[in-house]
Design an enzyme around this catalytic site. Structure first.
Site, short mmCIF file in Angstrom:
data_model
loop_
_atom_site.label_atom_id
_atom_site.label_comp_id
_atom_site.label_asym_id
_atom_site.label_seq_id
_atom_site.Cartn_x
_atom_site.Cartn_y
_atom_site.Cartn_z
N HIS A 1 14.38 -5.44 0.29
CA HIS A 1 13.79 -5.31 1.62
C HIS A 1 14.15 -6.60 2.36
O HIS A 1 14.18 -7.67 1.75
CB HIS A 1 12.26 -5.27 1.59
N GLU B 1 12.82 8.32 1.49
CA GLU B 1 12.14 8.28 0.19
C GLU B 1 10.76 8.93 0.32
O GLU B 1 9.83 8.33 0.86
CB GLU B 1 12.01 6.82 -0.27
N GLU C 1 11.70 9.19 -6.01
CA GLU C 1 11.06 8.24 -6.94
C GLU C 1 10.14 9.03 -7.88
O GLU C 1 9.28 9.79 -7.43
CB GLU C 1 10.27 7.19 -6.16
N ASP D 1 14.76 6.41 -7.50
CA ASP D 1 14.00 5.20 -7.79
C ASP D 1 13.38 5.43 -9.16
O ASP D 1 12.40 6.18 -9.32
CB ASP D 1 12.94 4.94 -6.71
N ASP E 1 0.42 4.64 -7.69
CA ASP E 1 1.82 4.29 -7.91
C ASP E 1 1.89 3.04 -8.80
O ASP E 1 1.97 1.93 -8.29
CB ASP E 1 2.42 4.01 -6.52
N ASP F 1 4.27 2.22 -10.79
CA ASP F 1 5.65 1.72 -10.85
C ASP F 1 6.02 1.12 -12.20
O ASP F 1 6.57 0.01 -12.27
CB ASP F 1 5.88 0.65 -9.75
N ASP G 1 12.81 0.72 -9.39
CA ASP G 1 11.66 0.39 -8.54
C ASP G 1 10.45 0.30 -9.48
O ASP G 1 9.54 1.13 -9.43
CB ASP G 1 11.48 1.46 -7.46
C1 XLS Z 1 6.78 2.16 -2.52
C2 XLS Z 1 8.20 2.44 -2.41
C3 XLS Z 1 9.06 1.27 -1.96
C4 XLS Z 1 10.41 1.77 -1.50
C5 XLS Z 1 11.16 0.79 -0.67
O1 XLS Z 1 6.00 2.91 -3.06
O2 XLS Z 1 8.64 2.95 -3.64
O3 XLS Z 1 9.17 0.31 -2.96
O4 XLS Z 1 11.20 2.14 -2.58
O5 XLS Z 1 10.48 0.44 0.47
NI NI Z 2 10.66 3.32 -4.19
NI NI Z 3 6.90 3.59 -5.07
#
Ligand code: XLS
Ligand code: NI
Ligand code: NI
Length: 480
Positions: free
Chosen positions: A145, A276, A312, A340, A351, A353, A383
């Protein structure tokens, strides 16, 4: 007297050591259990990760945690190198800006290269750490970013100048390291100005600010040779429909995307634009809810030719789908552009991640990717973040290694499944009644209701075959 002598000797030793640092750079360390590997100095060289060697493929029987067991970059699977199927990318924001902080607690990670500031100098140092990291890991791409890589300024001009300075260094480093940008994006969710959204904000000046920020983010992605550009609408949604003109907000979002497409063409940026999807978080309802909603949005506004989707996996499960479902929905609509790569926790509703470690899920993901003919110019962006409690530098490597190995294993399994053919045969058989004259007429849109009614009278009550679901599961399991 003795004491004085000891201090003098120690000082002398220190001087010699300091002299050595100045001449040959940071010391190379060699973990006790890995002494035999330290002969080759190039493998261990580095300013930020001197304790970590270049990660290599050692095969499934290796016990070395800092090695790949399944990912063998140059090995060919179904006619393509593993690295070309997978096109792995490190996410700068998680790996280099993740602190372990959560809404209940302070940061837990104190990386040695961090000085605790968000200065321009720190941003540059971090960028050097990024390239050393991806080089040691053996990944070809990175994602960022705008605001993760360079500090936000007091004005747009100041923020842009900061970004330019860091991007110039990134360009130099990535050329030297032969690395590439998988995608860039603009951070349109952290700053308080974006509290009502960016392109869907109720405030005209915020819409304009977001446009200016995205304009610059596309420019720097283009400058860095980025192969894609992502739009994740973190705050493009609503908290309450009572105070929201949803139709107007969605129209604004479409106008924003149209303007981005026009600008991309104007500056000659050929990377793919990706949306996304995510259903919620931080908003209660995000407009790009899932792949089907996003596809419908693109179609309604005539944007399908200009965008693809970045799916994602953790967002997929948040929207009540499996990752496989989202990938298939994107694929059959000609919209699968990038993944992602991460996963959520089945017991947690947000989330998280996490790095993907589920081999069955990875196999299904890779089945979609193979059916799609790969992802290029997209790839797999990690991600994903270390959990709050994982605090060793080594954990950054281990997490990516296990994530890469999981998808590599998924790729091997999916290839076995395809080569074996029995799952495809099961599916073919299920639909074989349509491989008939009337079936062909239906699929061609040539069978009207009167004809079908006539046929029912001729055929009588249909005999319905088993779905063979457990058999399908048995076949899948045979390759895991
Ligand atoms: C957040 C998103 C972010 C995007 C990029 O949940 O996954 O990380 O991939 O802005
Ligand atoms: Ni993402
Ligand atoms: Ni995310």
């Amino acid at each position: 007297m003795m004491k004085m002598k000891l201090v003098k000797t120690l000082l002398l030793l220190l001087c010699v050591k300091l002299f050595c640092y100045a001449v040959i750079g940071a010391p190379q360390t060699c973990p006790a259990n890995n002494e035999d590997k330290c002969g080759d100095s190039d493998e261990w060289k580095g300013e930020f990760f001197p304790d970590i060697p270049k990660i290599k493929y050692e095969g499934p029987s290796s016990k070395n945690v800092l090695s790949f067991k399944w990912y063998n970059a140059e090995e060919e699977i179904l006619g393509k190198k593993m690295k070309d199927w997978l096109r792995f990318s490190v996410a700068f924001w998680h790996t280099f800006r993740g602190t372990g902080a959560d809404p209940f607690g302070a940061p837990t990670k104190y990386w040695l290269w961090e000085d605790g500031t968000n200065s321009l100098n720190m941003a540059k140092r971090r960028m050097r750490a990024n390239f050393e990291f991806i080089s040691k890991l053996g990944v070809d791409f990175w994602c960022f970013h705008d605001r993760d890589i360079a500090p936000d300024g007091k004005t747009l001009e100041e923020s842009n100048a900061n970004l330019d300075e860091v991007v110039a260094l990134a360009q130099e480093l990535q050329t030297k390291a032969k690395k590439r940008v998988l995608w860039g994006t603009a951070q349109l969710f952290m700053h308080p100005r974006y509290m009502h959204g960016a392109a869907t904000s109720s405030e005209l000046k915020v819409y304009a600010y977001a446009a200016a920020q995205v304009k610059k983010a596309i420019e720097v992605t283009h400058y860095l040779g980025g192969e894609n550009y992502v739009f994740w609408g973190g705050r493009e949604g609503y908290q309450s429909l009572l105070n929201t003109d949803m139709e107007r907000e969605l129209n604004h979002l479409a106008r924003f995307f149209e303007a981005a497409v026009a600008y991309k063409k104007k500056i000659g940026f050929n990377g793919t634009f990706l949306i996304e999807p995510k259903p919620q978080e931080p908003t209660k309802h995000q407009y790009d809810w899932d792949a089907a909603t996003s596809a419908n949005f693109l179609r309604k506004y005539g944007l399908t030719g200009e965008f693809k989707l970045n799916i994602e996996c953790n967002h997929a499960t948040l929207s009540g789908h499996s990752c496989h479902h989202e990938l298939e929905t994107a694929r059959i609509n000609g919209l699968l552009g990038n993944i992602d790569a991460n996963t959520g926790d089945p017991q947690v509703g947000w989330d998280t991640d996490q790095f993907l470690v589920d081999i069955q899920e990875a196999t299904l993901i890779m089945l979609s990717v193979i059916r799609n003919g790969g992802l290029a110019p997209g790839g797999f962006n990690f991600d994903a973040k270390l959990r709050r409690e994982s605090t060793d530098v080594e954990d950054l490597f281990i997490a990516h290694i296990v994530g890469m190995d999981t998808l590599a294993r998924g790729l091997r399994n999916a290839a076995k499944l395809i080569e074996d053919g029995s799952l495809a045969e099961l599916v073919r058989k299920r639909y074989q009644s349509f491989d008939t004259e009337i079936g062909a007429q239906i699929e061609a849109g040539k069978a009207d209701f009167e004809l079908l009614e006539k046929k029912v009278k001729e055929w009588g009550e249909p005999k319905v075959a088993s779905a063979k679901q457990e058999l399908a599961e048995m076949i899948l399991q045979s390759v895991l």
